[in-house]
Design a protein around this motif. Structure first.
Motif, mmCIF file in Angstrom:
data_model
loop_
_atom_site.group_PDB
_atom_site.id
_atom_site.type_symbol
_atom_site.label_atom_id
_atom_site.label_comp_id
_atom_site.label_asym_id
_atom_site.label_seq_id
_atom_site.Cartn_x
_atom_site.Cartn_y
_atom_site.Cartn_z
ATOM 1 N N ALA A 7 -34.231 28.830 14.226
ATOM 2 C CA ALA A 7 -34.191 30.267 13.976
ATOM 3 C C ALA A 7 -32.902 30.656 13.258
ATOM 4 N N ALA A 8 -31.777 30.060 13.670
ATOM 5 C CA ALA A 8 -30.500 30.360 13.015
ATOM 6 C C ALA A 8 -30.523 29.914 11.557
ATOM 7 N N GLY A 9 -31.067 28.720 11.312
ATOM 8 C CA GLY A 9 -31.129 28.230 9.939
ATOM 9 C C GLY A 9 -32.019 29.091 9.073
ATOM 10 N N ALA A 10 -33.161 29.537 9.622
ATOM 11 C CA ALA A 10 -34.066 30.382 8.842
ATOM 12 C C ALA A 10 -33.401 31.699 8.475
ATOM 13 N N GLY A 11 -32.644 32.267 9.425
ATOM 14 C CA GLY A 11 -31.940 33.519 9.136
ATOM 15 C C GLY A 11 -30.837 33.339 8.115
ATOM 16 N N LEU A 12 -30.022 32.304 8.288
ATOM 17 C CA LEU A 12 -28.944 32.040 7.339
ATOM 18 C C LEU A 12 -29.502 31.655 5.970
ATOM 19 N N GLY A 13 -30.675 31.015 5.959
ATOM 20 C CA GLY A 13 -31.281 30.619 4.694
ATOM 21 C C GLY A 13 -31.602 31.817 3.820
ATOM 22 N N ARG A 14 -31.994 32.936 4.431
ATOM 23 C CA ARG A 14 -32.282 34.143 3.650
ATOM 24 C C ARG A 14 -31.012 34.644 2.960
ATOM 25 N N TRP A 15 -29.877 34.527 3.657
ATOM 26 C CA TRP A 15 -28.611 34.927 3.037
ATOM 27 C C TRP A 15 -28.216 33.936 1.938
ATOM 28 N N GLU A 16 -28.432 32.641 2.196
ATOM 29 C CA GLU A 16 -28.063 31.611 1.231
ATOM 30 C C GLU A 16 -28.854 31.751 -0.063
ATOM 31 N N SER A 17 -30.122 32.149 0.033
ATOM 32 C CA SER A 17 -30.989 32.206 -1.149
ATOM 33 C C SER A 17 -31.058 33.607 -1.750
ATOM 34 N N ARG A 18 -30.108 34.462 -1.419
ATOM 35 C CA ARG A 18 -30.147 35.830 -1.935
ATOM 36 C C ARG A 18 -30.014 35.832 -3.459
ATOM 37 N N VAL A 19 -30.626 36.823 -4.061
ATOM 38 C CA VAL A 19 -30.638 36.965 -5.519
ATOM 39 C C VAL A 19 -29.922 38.254 -5.879
ATOM 40 N N GLU A 20 -28.960 38.161 -6.778
ATOM 41 C CA GLU A 20 -28.210 39.323 -7.232
ATOM 42 C C GLU A 20 -28.308 39.383 -8.754
ATOM 43 N N VAL A 21 -29.150 40.287 -9.256
ATOM 44 C CA VAL A 21 -29.360 40.414 -10.695
ATOM 45 C C VAL A 21 -29.759 41.861 -11.000
ATOM 46 N N PRO A 22 -29.181 42.472 -12.027
ATOM 47 C CA PRO A 22 -29.554 43.847 -12.388
ATOM 48 C C PRO A 22 -31.032 43.940 -12.769
ATOM 49 N N GLU A 23 -31.652 45.031 -12.385
ATOM 50 C CA GLU A 23 -33.082 45.199 -12.649
ATOM 51 C C GLU A 23 -33.386 45.236 -14.141
ATOM 52 N N ALA A 24 -32.410 45.672 -14.935
ATOM 53 C CA ALA A 24 -32.636 45.773 -16.376
ATOM 54 C C ALA A 24 -32.894 44.417 -17.020
ATOM 55 N N LEU A 25 -32.451 43.335 -16.365
ATOM 56 C CA LEU A 25 -32.640 42.004 -16.935
ATOM 57 C C LEU A 25 -33.980 41.390 -16.560
ATOM 58 N N THR A 26 -34.752 42.053 -15.704
ATOM 59 C CA THR A 26 -36.009 41.478 -15.208
ATOM 60 C C THR A 26 -37.229 42.199 -15.763
ATOM 61 N N GLN A 27 -37.071 42.885 -16.888
ATOM 62 C CA GLN A 27 -38.163 43.678 -17.442
ATOM 63 C C GLN A 27 -38.958 42.940 -18.509
ATOM 64 N N GLY A 28 -38.798 41.616 -18.598
ATOM 65 C CA GLY A 28 -39.557 40.841 -19.565
ATOM 66 C C GLY A 28 -38.947 40.805 -20.948
ATOM 67 N N ARG A 29 -37.705 41.287 -21.085
ATOM 68 C CA ARG A 29 -37.024 41.239 -22.376
ATOM 69 C C ARG A 29 -36.178 39.971 -22.461
ATOM 70 N N PRO A 30 -35.849 39.498 -23.693
ATOM 71 C CA PRO A 30 -34.968 38.334 -23.826
ATOM 72 C C PRO A 30 -33.611 38.595 -23.178
ATOM 73 N N VAL A 31 -33.108 37.580 -22.493
ATOM 74 C CA VAL A 31 -31.852 37.692 -21.746
ATOM 75 C C VAL A 31 -31.011 36.460 -22.047
ATOM 76 N N ILE A 32 -29.696 36.629 -22.144
ATOM 77 C CA ILE A 32 -28.763 35.510 -22.261
ATOM 78 C C ILE A 32 -28.337 35.103 -20.864
ATOM 79 N N VAL A 33 -28.532 33.831 -20.502
ATOM 80 C CA VAL A 33 -28.098 33.325 -19.195
ATOM 81 C C VAL A 33 -27.102 32.199 -19.409
ATOM 82 N N GLU A 34 -26.142 32.136 -18.511
ATOM 83 C CA GLU A 34 -25.119 31.095 -18.571
ATOM 84 C C GLU A 34 -24.872 30.579 -17.162
ATOM 85 N N GLY A 35 -24.861 29.260 -17.010
ATOM 86 C CA GLY A 35 -24.646 28.698 -15.690
ATOM 87 C C GLY A 35 -24.537 27.194 -15.732
#
Length: 758
Positions: A7-35
């Motif tokens: 249960a602890a791992g499942a809860g912490l896993g949600r925090w570990e896999s969090r996604v932080e991205v502006p909504e404007a980049l997810t509208q199906g338009r071309p985006v520059i990504v770097e990583g």
């Protein structure tokens, strides 16, 4: 404690896999990504890159800090690319689509738990590499490449070389897909990944070798238990093997458990299975919380749990006396030890199978019975093969020339394992289908634990386990079923319809894309399996176009059919030959209007198209010569129109009347669904079989509007997923697989408003 850690791992896993991205980049338009690249996998003509994105932005603006992972598909030959390199790419952020059909696997669940929120694609030449790979990565990749060449030079076959490289270098992609199914049916699927079996075997062999060396080094170790010295020295060897095989998640988890056990031997001189399991769980929750809900980890933990709790009582239940260590006759003593080894291995295999049965049944729908025997024979060979793989790889790094005999022996051991796998996979009842236990899993677990831990009458509680399995198998039979069920599957841009009535089943078309995914394997076969359909009374190819024929041909290779209908008058091109060949011994008939009706359970099938020879000659395209079927079930009628367009609809007009449900002709194109057709049929419901974001723009808005104007309720497989029609002969109920807005489902149950046509 294990449950709390999960249960602890499942809860912490949600925090570990969090996604932080502006909504404007997810509208199906071309985006520059770097990583930074985390994983690079090469397939035929495509390279898939797992990218941890740190910065992203629109091409016209600055890049800003983000947090998410994505899978990039590179078309063409990419630059030399390894994990650890920083790259920049321009792509669209496409979220994973949810499963659209009953039985379809949700491939996005695991990716979302790992923070992989999007997929994207681009030409490999447009990928900008910003940094070189770490030096150790370059050396490691070069060593793997040279090892692969050396193994193939001495291997008896390409498959043997691929299997050996899977264990020696983690190159599983080199093994043919057909072997995946063979190993699964034989109960040896665990051999195909560097996991608990291989890491445990390597740890035990390394411990035994180092312990013997410690004993022989001299007087200085006499005051210590040799295991206390050898156990911690074994840990670096285990982790070196894991790193060389590319840090596969199952191997990493197994190495953590092996490390806990080895350090336990060094500190306490004895290893307790449950303590080691709990300690490994603590490390895993701290290191990678999201891994606690991975399928392979759950099966691994349950297997160890079963070995600790179930193996001893299973061994006691066997009517086989334990060997007498004081037996003076050496041959009898060896024979007794051999029998005991076989008995212990059989019990261990049975314990692992029983403990993981609910999860295996839910994930794969079948359990291997051959594994109970195959593991007894194959496990010693697997242990030897692991030693040869790890030892050969290590020796190749130090002295490639000296490694050749070890690589030769490992390749031939792999060939022998492939032969055994083929034999066990072909055995009758090698694997049996088992339905998902669902909530009955709790009853099953209580039964196993009661039998394993209880005494006296308490052990009778073990009967709950087989009772849970029997109830799960009977529930589909006992559940009430409608008189007729028609399911319009979501197979992308194509058609596939399954009709069931009175225990008989029909499949019309199967979708498909030339050079694309196998729609039968992805959508149709999982649906048929979930519905318990193992044989068809009828298969129908409406017309020989890829988006109807390819998936049908693939499905008929796995599910036999008694009868196959083809459109009359079509030339026997490659698609028709492919479908006929897949149908094997089926009765093949070319049908046209006037063909005798066919009874399918409680339903009746009438052929309304294609028209006869004279009228058919006036129709230019194969679409207009589609097989058109009218399905009658009491007062309910369902019209399956294939891909007929305006000319084909005109040829049908005189034979049509009001219908309850209609599949929109030609996916809702402007060249079909004419006003004349709708005026005659006035369908209560219309289903558009279309793919998400299809390039044709189907269904066209004006066509949808045309249906709504005559009072039809519109259903789309791109929005609703699979659409199921249930009929009792008087009423119909339409059930979308995907959740819809309340406005779209305001009338889920529809009364038949029109009489059936004369």
């Amino acid at each position: 404690m294990l449950a709390s850690l999960w249960a602890a791992g499942a809860g912490l896993g949600r925090w570990e896999s969090r996604v932080e991205v502006p909504e404007a980049l997810t509208q199906g338009r071309p985006v520059i990504v770097e990583g930074e690249t985390e994983r690079v996998e090469r397939f035929d003509g495509t390279t898939r890159v797992r990218l941890a994105v740190a910065r992203a932005g629109l091409p016209s603006g600055p890049l800003e800090a983000v947090r998410f992972r994505m899978n990039l598909s590179l078309r063409g030959e990419p630059p030399s690319l390894l994990p650890g390199q920083r790259v920049r790419a321009e792509t669209k952020l496409m979220p994973d689509a949810p499963p659209s059909n009953p039985g379809e696997k949700d491939f996005g669940v695991t990716r979302r738990r790992q923070g992989v929120a999007f997929t994207g694609g681009l030409d490999a030449k447009r990928l900008l590499v910003l940094s070189p790979a770490p030096a150790w990565r370059v050396v490691l990749e070069d060593t793997r490449t040279r090892l692969a060449v050396a193994v193939r030079e001495v291997a008896p076959s390409e498959d043997a070389a691929a299997l050996f490289l899977t264990l020696a270098a983690g190159q599983r992609a080199a093994l043919d897909d057909t072997w995946e199914d063979a190993f699964s049916r034989a109960g040896l699927a665990h051999v195909l990944s560097v996991s608990g079996l291989h890491v445990a075997a390597l740890a035990l062999m390394t411990l035994a070798v180092l312990r013997r060396l410690v004993v022989r080094t001299g007087e200085r170790w006499r005051t210590l238990d040799a295991r206390q010295v050898a156990a911690p020295l074994s840990v670096p060897f285990v982790w070196a093997y894991v790193v060389f095989t590319d840090n596969q998640p199952p191997a990493v988890r197994s190495a953590v458990m092996a490390t806990v056990v080895l350090l336990g031997l060094a500190l306490w001189k004895r290893a307790d299975g449950l303590n080691g399991l709990a300690a490994a769980a603590v490390v895993l929750v701290a290191w990678a919380p999201s891994s606690v809900v991975d399928l392979s980890l759950r099966l691994s933990f349950l297997a160890v749990f079963g070995l600790v709790l179930l193996s001893p009582p299973l061994r006691e239940a066997l009517p086989l006396e334990e060997p007498d260590p004081a037996e003076p006759r050496r041959m009898l003593r060896w024979w007794g030890q051999a029998k005991e080894t076989v008995a212990q291995t059989f019990c261990a295999s049975a314990a692992a199978t029983l403990s993981g049965l609910p999860i295996v049944a839910a994930a794969f729908g079948r359990v291997s019975l051959a594994g109970l025997v195959s593991n007894v024979i194959a496990l010693p060979l697997c242990g030897l093969l692991t030693g040869l793989a790890a030892g050969g790889a290590a020796l190749f790094v130090v002295a490639p020339g000296l490694a050749t005999p070890v690589l030769w022996a490992g390749a031939w051991a792999s060939e022998l394992l492939l032969v055994l796998t083929r034999l066990f996979a072909a055995a009758p009842l090698a694997s049996v289908e088992v339905p998902s236990l669902g909530f009955l899993s709790a009853l099953y677990a209580v039964g196993l634990l009661t039998w394993a831990l209880g005494t006296g009458r308490w052990r009778l509680g073990g009967l709950l386990a087989p009772a849970a399995v029997v109830l799960a198998m009977l529930s589909p039979v006992l559940a009430p079923r409608p008189g007729m069920r028609v399911t319009f599957l979501a197979v992308g841009q194509g058609d596939s319809v399954v009709l069931s009535s009175g225990g008989e089943h029909m499949l019309v078309d199967g979708g498909g894309v030339p050079g694309g995914m196998d729609t039968a394997e992805r959508f149709i076969l999982p649906f048929l399996k979930q519905e318990g359909i193992s044989r068809l009374a009828l298969a129908v190819l409406s017309h020989p176009h890829p988006d109807h024929a390819l998936g049908l041909a693939s499905a008929l290779q796995h599910v036999p059919t008694e009868r196959l209908w083809l459109p009359a008058g079509e030339e026997e091109g490659p698609l028709i030959r492919q479908v006929v060949s897949a149908a094997k011994d089926a009765l093949v008939e070319e049908v046209e209007v006037g063909h005798p009706p066919l009874r399918l359970g409680e339903a009746t099938l009438e052929v309304l198209g294609p028209p006869g020879p004279d009228a058919r000659e006036l129709l230019e395209g194969a679409n207009d010569r589609s097989v058109v079927l009218l399905v009658r079930h009491g007062d309910v009628t369902v019209l399956l129109t294939g891909d007929v367009e305006a000319d084909g609809e005109e040829a049908l007009a005189e034979r049509l009347g009001p219908v309850t449900v209609m599949k929109a002709p030609h996916h809702g194109s402007r060249t079909s669904s004419t006003e004349a057709l709708l005026a005659r049929t006035r369908p209560r419901h219309v289903v558009f079989c279309v793919g998400r974001r299809n390039r044709y723009g189907f269904p066209h808005p004006e066509v949808e509007a045309r249906y709504r104007a005559v009072g039809s309720e519109c259903w789309r497989t791109d929005h609703h997923g699979a659409v199921t029609v249930e009929s009792d002969g008087r009423d119909v109920r339409l059930l979308p697989f995907l959740p819809t807005e309340p406005a779209e489902t305001a009338t889920p149950v529809a009364r038949v408003a029109h009489p059936s046509p004369p």
